[in-house]
Design a protein around this motif. Structure first.
Motif, mmCIF file in Angstrom:
data_model
loop_
_atom_site.group_PDB
_atom_site.id
_atom_site.type_symbol
_atom_site.label_atom_id
_atom_site.label_comp_id
_atom_site.label_asym_id
_atom_site.label_seq_id
_atom_site.Cartn_x
_atom_site.Cartn_y
_atom_site.Cartn_z
ATOM 1 N N LEU A 191 -45.126 0.067 -23.339
ATOM 2 C CA LEU A 191 -43.898 0.530 -23.988
ATOM 3 C C LEU A 191 -42.760 0.633 -22.973
ATOM 4 O O LEU A 191 -41.628 0.199 -23.244
ATOM 5 N N VAL A 192 -43.053 1.202 -21.817
ATOM 6 C CA VAL A 192 -42.047 1.355 -20.758
ATOM 7 C C VAL A 192 -41.531 -0.007 -20.302
ATOM 8 O O VAL A 192 -40.316 -0.246 -20.232
ATOM 9 N N VAL A 193 -42.453 -0.918 -20.002
ATOM 10 C CA VAL A 193 -42.065 -2.233 -19.505
ATOM 11 C C VAL A 193 -41.365 -3.050 -20.589
ATOM 12 O O VAL A 193 -40.400 -3.767 -20.317
ATOM 13 N N GLY A 194 -41.846 -2.946 -21.830
ATOM 14 C CA GLY A 194 -41.218 -3.665 -22.930
ATOM 15 C C GLY A 194 -39.757 -3.298 -23.090
ATOM 16 O O GLY A 194 -38.875 -4.169 -23.171
ATOM 17 N N TRP A 195 -39.459 -1.990 -23.115
ATOM 18 C CA TRP A 195 -38.070 -1.544 -23.253
ATOM 19 C C TRP A 195 -37.251 -1.875 -22.010
ATOM 20 O O TRP A 195 -36.075 -2.234 -22.102
ATOM 21 N N ALA A 196 -37.866 -1.750 -20.820
ATOM 22 C CA ALA A 196 -37.140 -2.073 -19.585
ATOM 23 C C ALA A 196 -36.733 -3.540 -19.575
ATOM 24 O O ALA A 196 -35.623 -3.890 -19.137
ATOM 25 N N MET A 197 -37.603 -4.414 -20.071
ATOM 26 C CA MET A 197 -37.284 -5.838 -20.145
ATOM 27 C C MET A 197 -36.133 -6.095 -21.116
ATOM 28 O O MET A 197 -35.231 -6.886 -20.833
ATOM 29 N N ILE A 198 -36.164 -5.433 -22.263
ATOM 30 C CA ILE A 198 -35.110 -5.642 -23.256
ATOM 31 C C ILE A 198 -33.762 -5.128 -22.738
ATOM 32 O O ILE A 198 -32.737 -5.808 -22.852
ATOM 33 N N ILE A 199 -33.755 -3.930 -22.157
ATOM 34 C CA ILE A 199 -32.497 -3.366 -21.628
ATOM 35 C C ILE A 199 -31.924 -4.252 -20.525
ATOM 36 O O ILE A 199 -30.730 -4.584 -20.532
ATOM 37 N N SER A 200 -32.764 -4.648 -19.580
ATOM 38 C CA SER A 200 -32.275 -5.508 -18.484
ATOM 39 C C SER A 200 -31.909 -6.894 -19.003
ATOM 40 O O SER A 200 -30.961 -7.525 -18.510
ATOM 41 N N GLY A 201 -32.647 -7.379 -20.013
ATOM 42 C CA GLY A 201 -32.322 -8.672 -20.612
ATOM 43 C C GLY A 201 -30.983 -8.655 -21.325
ATOM 44 O O GLY A 201 -30.214 -9.620 -21.265
ATOM 45 N N LEU A 202 -30.688 -7.548 -22.002
ATOM 46 C CA LEU A 202 -29.390 -7.410 -22.676
ATOM 47 C C LEU A 202 -28.245 -7.381 -21.660
ATOM 48 O O LEU A 202 -27.168 -7.937 -21.905
ATOM 49 N N LEU A 203 -28.480 -6.741 -20.528
ATOM 50 C CA LEU A 203 -27.465 -6.735 -19.472
ATOM 51 C C LEU A 203 -27.240 -8.143 -18.924
ATOM 52 O O LEU A 203 -26.102 -8.559 -18.714
ATOM 53 N N MET A 204 -28.335 -8.881 -18.698
ATOM 54 C CA MET A 204 -28.218 -10.263 -18.230
ATOM 55 C C MET A 204 -27.545 -11.146 -19.267
ATOM 56 O O MET A 204 -26.903 -12.145 -18.927
ATOM 57 N N ASN A 205 -27.689 -10.776 -20.528
ATOM 58 C CA ASN A 205 -27.124 -11.581 -21.613
ATOM 59 C C ASN A 205 -25.593 -11.647 -21.531
ATOM 60 O O ASN A 205 -24.980 -12.603 -22.000
ATOM 61 N N PHE A 206 -24.970 -10.630 -20.917
ATOM 62 C CA PHE A 206 -23.519 -10.663 -20.727
ATOM 63 C C PHE A 206 -23.127 -11.751 -19.720
ATOM 64 O O PHE A 206 -22.054 -12.334 -19.808
ATOM 65 N N LYS A 207 -24.008 -12.007 -18.758
ATOM 66 C CA LYS A 207 -23.734 -13.025 -17.738
ATOM 67 C C LYS A 207 -24.142 -14.417 -18.215
ATOM 68 O O LYS A 207 -23.423 -15.390 -17.999
ATOM 69 N N ALA A 208 -25.306 -14.485 -18.856
ATOM 70 C CA ALA A 208 -25.822 -15.778 -19.322
ATOM 71 C C ALA A 208 -26.450 -15.587 -20.702
ATOM 72 O O ALA A 208 -27.655 -15.324 -20.808
ATOM 73 N N PRO A 209 -25.654 -15.686 -21.774
ATOM 74 C CA PRO A 209 -26.171 -15.487 -23.134
ATOM 75 C C PRO A 209 -27.347 -16.402 -23.445
ATOM 76 O O PRO A 209 -27.333 -17.585 -23.072
ATOM 77 N N ILE A 210 -28.338 -15.860 -24.097
ATOM 78 C CA ILE A 210 -29.559 -16.606 -24.370
ATOM 79 C C ILE A 210 -29.311 -17.804 -25.275
ATOM 80 O O ILE A 210 -30.031 -18.791 -25.236
#
Length: 302
Positions: A191-210
């Motif tokens: 649960l911790v890693v899953g949410w950490a991946m999503i939060i950090s992925g959303l931040l990266m999405n501002f730089k390089a949208p999926i």
């Protein structure tokens, strides 16, 4: 029955570590030969893997909510700190080190993290400096020097950008490991890693949208390698490794985890044709010995 469960644990641990090691090598291939953008790849890797892990958590725990980690303001703040300075920095720096160098060197530089942890605890006076710590540091310095220079004091045989990102990867993994304990005592790791991946992925999405990945770049090879790198080399690798803890001790699971750098080295050498000079090979051997020594260490975990 006990032997069967132990065998299941061993298979899961080996699969998890192998997928991690191969995932790094597949990423290397995508950067080198398929011109996949590292920023987009990190975004996709984090977002897709995070969603998969949360889906698995809900599947295994249908009565539990995936949002329990946000019910407490302290846990929420800790999760965001872990996501940015742990998960995002680990993932990006590791991929950057691969992008500028190769998967084998990047993985070995990241695996020096336990030595940084030893130094941190000694400096914080939470542990006494022991002979084992000195040996670990000497192995680290010697192995890393040979790996990066092939024994020459005049030049690096690995690009300096790869070395810098690799060191950052090791340091951020050390932070990741130490800081995660604050959350793992209260919430399941998946649960911790899953949410950490999503939060950090959303931040990266501002730089390089999926969604900004040109369809013209896709072919069967790209799709196959992207699928493996994102799903099996990240999400399933983590799930298998964590699942193995249901059948094995943490020390045994950590020991099997040493397969990751070995797999990265072997795959890089035989698949990507990455060659290692004589003293580099000796450096690799010293770092592998270091990793095994740290895993086999019988002292209580710090």
């Amino acid at each position: 029955m006990e032997n069967k469960q132990r065998l299941i644990g061993i298979v899961l641990a080996i699969l998890g570590a192998s997928f991690w090691g191969l995932g790094g090598t597949v990423s290397d291939y995508l950067f080198r030969h398929q011109n996949v953008d590292i920023n987009w790849y990190v975004t996709a890797r984090l977002l897709v893997s995070g969603l998969i892990l949360l889906f698995i958590f809900k599947l295994l725990n249908p009565k539990l909510t995936i949002f329990s980690i946000f019910h407490n303001i302290q846990s929420t703040i800790q999760l965001f700190i872990f996501s940015i300075f742990g998960m995002l920095l680990v993932q990006y720096s590791y991929m950057a080190s691969i992008n500028y160098g190769n998967a084998a060197v990047a993985t070995l530089l990241q695996y020096i993290a336990p030595v940084y942890i030893i130094i941190w605890f000694v400096l914080r006076k939470k542990a006494n400096f022991k002979l084992f710590d000195l040996i670990a540091m000497l192995l680290t310095i010697s192995g890393t020097f040979l790996l990066l220079t092939n024994g020459s004091t005049h030049n690096l045989v690995v690009p300096s950008s790869s070395v810098i990102w690799g060191i950052i990867s090791g340091l951020s993994l050390a932070f990741y490991t130490i800081y995660a304990s604050r959350l793992l005592v209260k919430f399941p790791a998946i649960l911790v890693v899953g949410w950490a991946m999503i939060i950090s992925g959303l931040l990266m999405n501002f730089k390089a949208p999926i969604w900004q990945f040109s369809i013209t770049q896709l072919n069967f090879a790209n799709v196959s390698y992207l699928t493996f790198g994102i799903i099996f080399g990240t999400a399933m690798a983590f799930f298998f490794f964590i699942k193995s803890l249901n059948y094995l001790s943490a020390k045994e699971t950590t020991l099997f985890g040493t397969i990751e750098p070995v797999m990265a080295i072997v795959a890089s050498a035989f698949w990507l044709k990455v060659s290692f000079l004589p003293y580099q090979s000796l450096g690799i051997l010293l770092i592998i010995i270091l990793i095994l020594t740290l895993s086999l260490k019988k002292e209580q975990e710090r």
